[in-house]
Design an enzyme around this catalytic site. Structure first.
Site, PDB file in Angstrom:
ATOM      1  N   GLU A  81      -6.511 -10.669  -1.216  1.00 44.36           N
ATOM      2  CA  GLU A  81      -6.698 -10.882   0.169  1.00 44.36           C
ATOM      3  C   GLU A  81      -8.558 -10.433  -0.593  1.00 44.36           C
ATOM      4  O   GLU A  81      -8.976  -9.748   0.356  1.00 44.36           O
ATOM      5  CB  GLU A  81      -6.416  -9.186   0.989  1.00 44.36           C
ATOM      6  N   GLU A 112       0.737  -1.306   0.157  1.00 43.21           N
ATOM      7  CA  GLU A 112       0.114   0.098   0.005  1.00 43.21           C
ATOM      8  C   GLU A 112       0.993   1.094  -0.345  1.00 43.21           C
ATOM      9  O   GLU A 112       0.939   2.566   0.735  1.00 43.21           O
ATOM     10  CB  GLU A 112      -0.976   0.212   0.894  1.00 43.21           C
TER      11      GLU A 112
HETATM   12  C1  XIL Z   1      -5.877  -6.457   8.218  1.00 39.33           C
HETATM   13  C2  XIL Z   1      -6.233  -7.565   9.343  1.00 39.33           C
HETATM   14  O1  XIL Z   1      -7.468  -8.086   8.990  1.00 39.33           O
HETATM   15  C3  XIL Z   1      -7.230  -6.725  11.133  1.00 39.33           C
HETATM   16  O2  XIL Z   1      -7.635  -8.338  11.927  1.00 39.33           O
HETATM   17  C4  XIL Z   1      -5.999  -5.401  11.635  1.00 39.33           C
HETATM   18  O3  XIL Z   1      -7.046  -5.518  12.328  1.00 39.33           O
HETATM   19  C5  XIL Z   1      -5.911  -5.013  10.414  1.00 39.33           C
HETATM   20  O4  XIL Z   1      -5.396  -5.446   9.431  1.00 39.33           O
HETATM   21  N1  XIL Z   1      -4.891  -4.692   4.368  1.00 39.33           N
HETATM   22  C6  XIL Z   1      -4.197  -5.325   3.895  1.00 39.33           C
HETATM   23  C7  XIL Z   1      -4.227  -5.983   5.683  1.00 39.33           C
HETATM   24  O5  XIL Z   1      -2.843  -5.931   3.452  1.00 39.33           O
HETATM   25  O6  XIL Z   1      -3.047  -6.232   6.322  1.00 39.33           O
HETATM   26  C8  XIL Z   1      -4.775  -5.799   6.766  1.00 39.33           C
HETATM   27  O7  XIL Z   1      -5.882  -7.002   7.187  1.00 39.33           O
HETATM   28  C9  XIL Z   1      -6.569  -5.775   5.794  1.00 39.33           C
HETATM   29  C10 XIL Z   1      -6.551  -4.294   4.574  1.00 39.33           C
END
Ligand code: XIL
Length: 427
Positions: free
Chosen positions: A301, A185
């Site tokens: 994701e 990101e």
């Molecule tokens: C999220 C997790 O799922 C949560 O448990 C945590 O509180 C915050 O992060 N993008 C990403 C992930 O790259 O690492 C994130 O994961 C979701 C959004």
């Protein structure tokens, strides 16, 4: 039980409902019969999942694998060791795993001088025991930084901090991982920079150089792992997503030109219910451009947020979510560069979207995109993206149903939707 590849959206929704219904009432199916025959030929005795035709040749990993794809999910080692049903789903369905949180810098670095490898090691051990690959997530991010970061990191020591972190962590897992999200990101066009980079803590400390530095350091620490740039908000043809895709392409082009090692781009794919292929013509083209640069693409994701759906009826939500999964996956799997698909969680009981609503914005929360919370980096909570432009999030809704298994560990219509979409891959 299988849906025709050319099913229209409406057809799919009604079939999706039929599937949920069939599963709920335990109706037999063609897939069930096929699975029963496989099990009669001497395999281990079938459990409840086998009875539904969703394991073995009916699994997501088998359907994905038949088309040269990996399928997997984000999960934590503690869930695998404490919840046997979830562990069984993962064993049955996944050819790749990723830690949802435990390999990020915050959890990994309780203090500036100590590393916490236990949870990551346990995930790798689980993967080894069951023949499942593991991805690393992530080596560099603006969020979930250690609590000590802000008070410790300075312009003078940030370079060493980054290099030490990546050298130690990627070195620890050397030879054990499929891929690393090296930088997560780093692009956020609303920050207004001409290069589109996020005005985050690493950029403020080191300038744009932190990106090539991170990738070069990762390559030096683990020569064989696939090095990935991972981002969100690039899945549709909205103005914001189009701008962000262009900025990422420029970033990757620059890296290639400067011989910075990069093997893949991750599309996070936290999308909203109702996405339609017409929304993402540019996405396929963009993936093709990355392929032309010699890169692989991973869906890293995926989950489908239903907070914009018009009713609270779970069957209707499940059908619409299934439809969205099918449509989205059908577009992406037909791009040859796609190599792996991971959902962000196993069941609806454990999703980062759970418990996020209703209610007011929690203090210090960062809703994405936007980020304007004024909280110190690393201490603010990362929340899912807000609804798409023009749509509002409904309040006082029941829990989200964004994943392929429900909160009781049963496959939803979305499971079959994704599996069917894998079958459409001709790329
Ligand atoms: C999220 C997790 O799922 C949560 O448990 C945590 O509180 C915050 O992060 N993008 C990403 C992930 O790259 O690492 C994130 O994961 C979701 C959004």
């Amino acid at each position: 039980m299988t849906f025709g590849n050319r099913a229209t959206r409406r057809q799919f929704i009604s079939k999706g409902l039929a599937v949920s219904g069939a599963l709920a009432f335990g109706l037999p199916s063609a897939t069930f019969a096929a699975e029963a025959q496989i099990n009669q030929s001497g395999g281990p005795s079938p459990g409840p999942a086998a009875a539904m035709g969703i394991t073995g040749l009916g699994s997501l990993k088998a359907h994905a694998g038949a088309k040269g794809l990996l399928f997997g999910t984000a999960v934590e080692a503690h869930l695998l060791s404490s919840n046997a049903e979830v562990a069984q789903i993962v064993i049955d369905q996944c050819s790749i795993l990723v830690a949802e949180n435990s390999m990020k810098m915050g959890p990994m670095r309780p203090t500036p001088t100590t590393y916490s490898f236990e949870a990551g090691d346990a995930l790798v051990a689980f993967g080894d025991a069951h023949g499942i690959k593991v991805r690393g997530h992530n080596l560099n991010w603006h969020a979930q930084l250690p609590t000590w970061f802000n008070a410790t990191a300075t312009k003078d020591n940030a370079r060493q901090l980054l290099v030490d972190h990546i050298t130690t962590v990627a070195g620890h897992f050397k030879g054990k991982l499929h891929s690393w999200d090296v930088v997560n990101e780093a692009v956020n066009t609303p920050d207004g920079r001409p290069d589109g980079l996020r005005n985050g803590p690493w950029l403020k400390l080191l300038g744009p150089e932190f990106i090539p530095l991170a990738f070069r350091t990762a390559r030096a620490a683990d020569p064989d792992v696939l090095l990935t740039y991972n981002d969100y908000g690039i899945e549709t043809d909205s103005d914001g997503d189009v701008k962000k895709r262009a900025a990422i392409l420029e970033l990757v082009r620059g890296m290639k030109k400067d011989k910075v090692p990069i093997d893949a781009v991750g599309i996070q794919s936290h999308i909203h219910v109702g996405w339609s292929p017409a929304d993402s013509k540019g996405l396929r083209e963009w993936m093709g451009t990355l392929r032309g640069m010699g890169l692989k693409v991973f869906v890293t994701e995926m989950d489908i947020n239903d907070d914009t759906w018009k009713t609270d009826d779970p069957a209707e939500i499940d059908a619409a979510v299934a439809q969205t999964y099918h449509d989205y996956m059908e577009v992406l799997v037909n791009e040859p560069a796609l190599a792996a698909v991971l959902t962000w969680g196993v069941t609806d009981a454990h999703t980062w979207l759970a418990g996020r609503r209703p209610g007011p914005r929690p203090p210090g929360a960062i809703f994405r995109p936007g980020q304007a919370s004024g909280q110190a980096a690393g201490q603010a909570e990362v929340l899912p993206p807000g609804p798409p432009p023009g749509q509002t999030t409904q309040q006082h809704r029941p829990p989200e149903r964004p994943l392929l298994f429900d909160a009781n560990n049963k496959p939803k219509a979305a499971f079959f939707a994704v599996r069917d979409a894998f079958d459409t891959r001709t790329a």
